[in-house]
Design an enzyme around this catalytic site. Structure first.
Site, short mmCIF file in Angstrom:
data_model
loop_
_atom_site.label_atom_id
_atom_site.label_comp_id
_atom_site.label_asym_id
_atom_site.label_seq_id
_atom_site.Cartn_x
_atom_site.Cartn_y
_atom_site.Cartn_z
NE ARG A 65 19.42 52.89 79.29
CZ ARG A 65 18.90 54.29 78.70
NH1 ARG A 65 19.21 54.25 77.65
NH2 ARG A 65 19.19 55.11 80.36
CD GLU A 102 25.98 60.29 85.61
OE1 GLU A 102 25.34 59.33 84.92
OE2 GLU A 102 26.63 60.12 85.69
P1 AMP Z 1 19.83 58.61 87.73
O1 AMP Z 1 18.66 58.91 88.13
O2 AMP Z 1 20.68 60.44 87.85
O3 AMP Z 1 19.68 57.23 89.12
O4 AMP Z 1 19.87 57.59 86.98
C1 AMP Z 1 18.64 57.21 86.06
C2 AMP Z 1 18.75 56.86 85.29
O5 AMP Z 1 19.41 57.15 84.31
C3 AMP Z 1 18.11 55.18 84.35
O6 AMP Z 1 17.16 55.13 83.64
C4 AMP Z 1 19.25 54.95 83.45
O7 AMP Z 1 18.93 54.58 82.32
C5 AMP Z 1 20.00 56.19 82.79
N1 AMP Z 1 21.35 56.92 83.57
C6 AMP Z 1 21.95 57.73 84.10
N2 AMP Z 1 23.65 57.68 84.15
C7 AMP Z 1 23.56 56.80 83.32
C8 AMP Z 1 24.61 56.33 82.63
N3 AMP Z 1 25.42 56.82 83.31
N4 AMP Z 1 24.44 55.31 82.08
C9 AMP Z 1 23.34 55.46 81.45
N5 AMP Z 1 22.05 54.84 82.46
C10 AMP Z 1 22.83 56.42 82.53
#
Ligand code: AMP
Length: 178
Positions: A65, A102
């Site tokens: 994305r 996440e």
């Molecule tokens: P993080 O490593 O936890 O910061 O997660 C970020 C990555 O996971 C990004 O590439 C986002 O596209 C995806 N992501 C994590 N949580 C979400 C969420 N609640 N909604 C959409 N995309 C998410």
């Protein structure tokens, strides 16, 4: 920088999908944002204006994305575009870093000849949640000896404190906060 006037429309265009891809996760679906030509253009031009005077030489974007705005940003800033991808997707020799996000764990890769130590990098992804993904991308960028790295996101989930994994070393900017 001034509050962009497209912010209310951007916020209302982000679609919440409960329990995707796992129970308990409220997924922020940006496809309605990307399908809106005015919003897509406004966001890209707004971010390009913010980074226009920093001498950025490469936009590094995270699969998948992050590629959408990342590609437009590279065009507007007249920089190269460097993909950071999931394992096995890049065809040549890669550096690799593990991370947790996440809703899971994974690893990210970059071609070993993608950057050099003189590059000034703008890292982009669609969303900053816990920061694990962006932090792994920063580790990949640092493998090249690069010192100047900026980062920008469309959405930041403030309650997950992802920016703490990047700041103060890596400046973080997000267009929208939840
Ligand atoms: P993080 O490593 O936890 O910061 O997660 C970020 C990555 O996971 C990004 O590439 C986002 O596209 C995806 N992501 C994590 N949580 C979400 C969420 N609640 N909604 C959409 N995309 C998410």
């Amino acid at each position: 920088m001034q509050h962009p006037n497209f912010l209310p429309e951007l916020k209302s265009s982000i679609r919440n999908i409960p329990d995707y891809p796992k129970p308990g996760i409220l997924f922020k679906d940006l496809t309605p944002v990307f399908s809106n030509p005015d919003l897509l253009g406004s966001i890209a031009h707004f971010l390009a204006a913010k980074y226009a005077h920093l001498g950025i030489t490469k936009v590094v974007a995270i699969e998948s994305r992050g590629f959408i705005i990342g590609g437009i940003l590279a065009h507007l800033l007249q920089t190269g575009f460097i993909p950071v991808r999931k394992p096995g997707k890049l065809p040549a020799e890669v550096f690799s870093e593990n991370y947790s996000l996440e809703y899971g764990t994974g690893s990210l890769e970059i071609h070993t000849d993608a950057l050099d130590s003189h590059d000034r990098v703008l890292l982009h992804d669609d969303l900053l949640a816990t920061g694990g993904t962006a932090q792994a991308a920063v580790r990949l960028i640092k493998r090249f000896g690069i010192e100047e790295i900026h980062s920008c996101f469309l959405v930041e989930l403030d309650f997950l404190s992802g920016r703490k994994k990047l700041e103060p070393e890596i400046p973080v900017f997000s267009v929208v906060h939840f």
